[in-house]
Scaffold this motif. Structure first.
Motif, PDB file in Angstrom:
ATOM      1  N   HIS A  60       0.842  -1.198   0.000  1.00 13.92           N
ATOM      2  CA  HIS A  60       0.000   0.000   0.000  1.00 13.92           C
ATOM      3  C   HIS A  60       0.878   1.249   0.000  1.00 13.92           C
ATOM      4  CE1 HIS A  60      -3.530  -2.374   0.878  1.00 13.92           C
ATOM      5  NE2 HIS A  60      -3.049  -2.781   2.027  1.00 13.92           N
ATOM      6  N   TYR A  61       0.242   2.365  -0.357  1.00 15.83           N
ATOM      7  CA  TYR A  61       0.866   3.661  -0.149  1.00 15.83           C
ATOM      8  C   TYR A  61       0.569   4.072   1.284  1.00 15.83           C
ATOM      9  CZ  TYR A  61       1.798   4.103  -5.092  1.00 15.83           C
ATOM     10  OH  TYR A  61       2.280   3.905  -6.347  1.00 15.83           O
ATOM     11  N   LYS A  62       1.475   4.858   1.868  1.00 14.06           N
ATOM     12  CA  LYS A  62       1.243   5.273   3.248  1.00 14.06           C
ATOM     13  C   LYS A  62       1.832   6.644   3.515  1.00 14.06           C
ATOM     14  CE  LYS A  62       4.426   3.788   6.506  1.00 14.06           C
ATOM     15  NZ  LYS A  62       4.863   2.913   7.547  1.00 14.06           N
ATOM     16  N   LYS A  63       1.272   7.281   4.514  1.00 14.28           N
ATOM     17  CA  LYS A  63       1.777   8.554   5.007  1.00 14.28           C
ATOM     18  C   LYS A  63       1.599   8.558   6.513  1.00 14.28           C
ATOM     19  CE  LYS A  63       3.076  12.891   5.129  1.00 14.28           C
ATOM     20  NZ  LYS A  63       4.492  13.115   5.250  1.00 14.28           N
ATOM     21  N   ASP A  64       2.695   8.805   7.229  1.00 14.06           N
ATOM     22  CA  ASP A  64       2.664   8.873   8.688  1.00 14.06           C
ATOM     23  C   ASP A  64       2.618  10.321   9.151  1.00 14.06           C
ATOM     24  OD1 ASP A  64       2.898   6.069   9.177  1.00 14.06           O
ATOM     25  OD2 ASP A  64       5.046   6.193   8.761  1.00 14.06           O
ATOM     26  N   TYR A  65       1.819  10.565  10.170  1.00 14.11           N
ATOM     27  CA  TYR A  65       1.759  11.869  10.832  1.00 14.11           C
ATOM     28  C   TYR A  65       2.103  11.625  12.293  1.00 14.11           C
ATOM     29  CZ  TYR A  65      -0.591  13.422   6.615  1.00 14.11           C
ATOM     30  OH  TYR A  65      -0.885  13.707   5.306  1.00 14.11           O
ATOM     31  N   TYR A  66       3.093  12.340  12.795  1.00 14.57           N
ATOM     32  CA  TYR A  66       3.611  12.106  14.137  1.00 14.57           C
ATOM     33  C   TYR A  66       3.079  13.139  15.129  1.00 14.57           C
ATOM     34  CZ  TYR A  66       6.725   9.159  11.447  1.00 14.57           C
ATOM     35  OH  TYR A  66       7.215   8.216  10.590  1.00 14.57           O
ATOM     36  N   ASP A  67       2.943  12.691  16.378  1.00 17.79           N
ATOM     37  CA  ASP A  67       2.503  13.568  17.475  1.00 17.79           C
ATOM     38  C   ASP A  67       1.198  14.288  17.146  1.00 17.79           C
ATOM     39  OD1 ASP A  67       4.792  12.910  19.036  1.00 17.79           O
ATOM     40  OD2 ASP A  67       5.965  14.332  17.833  1.00 17.79           O
TER      41      ASP A  67
END
Length: 114
Positions: A60-67
């Motif tokens: 899959h494609y993914k994007k992480d967003y932190y905090d």
């Protein structure tokens, strides 16, 4: 045709096919667009800060967003800046964060599922 010329021709064809496949794959970009509190911009389908990367281990494609702080969020995934994908009825994908955490947005380019 001698053997060396045949091998050179086959190699050239394989390289052209390989580069064509890479270029077709690279033509599609997927960007998370959503509320500014998560994405840093408000529903911007071309914000390169929200571009997804392909994770071959997930498929899959993914994007992480932190905090990410607690709150209510909404997103969609945008293909090539023009085609928007949401939930199963193509509405915004909505979710609640109850305490600060990392949020990962996943997108399956085959099924178009966020």
């Amino acid at each position: 045709m001698n053997f060396k010329k045949l091998i050179a021709l086959i190699s050239a064809v394989v390289m052209i096919v390989s580069f064509s496949a890479i270029n077709v794959f690279a033509e599609n970009t997927y960007v998370v667009a959503g509320v500014e509190a998560l994405c840093g911009s408000n529903w911007n389908p071309n914000d390169s800060n929200n571009e997804m990367s392909y994770d071959s281990s997930l498929g899959h494609y993914k994007k992480d967003y932190y905090d990410v702080p607690a709150g209510k969020y909404e997103v969609k995934v945008v293909e090539n800046g023009t085609t928007w994908y949401g939930d199963s009825t193509n509405n915004n994908v909505k979710f609640n964060v109850t305490s600060p955490c990392t949020v990962t947005v996943l997108f399956d380019a085959n099924t178009k599922e966020v």
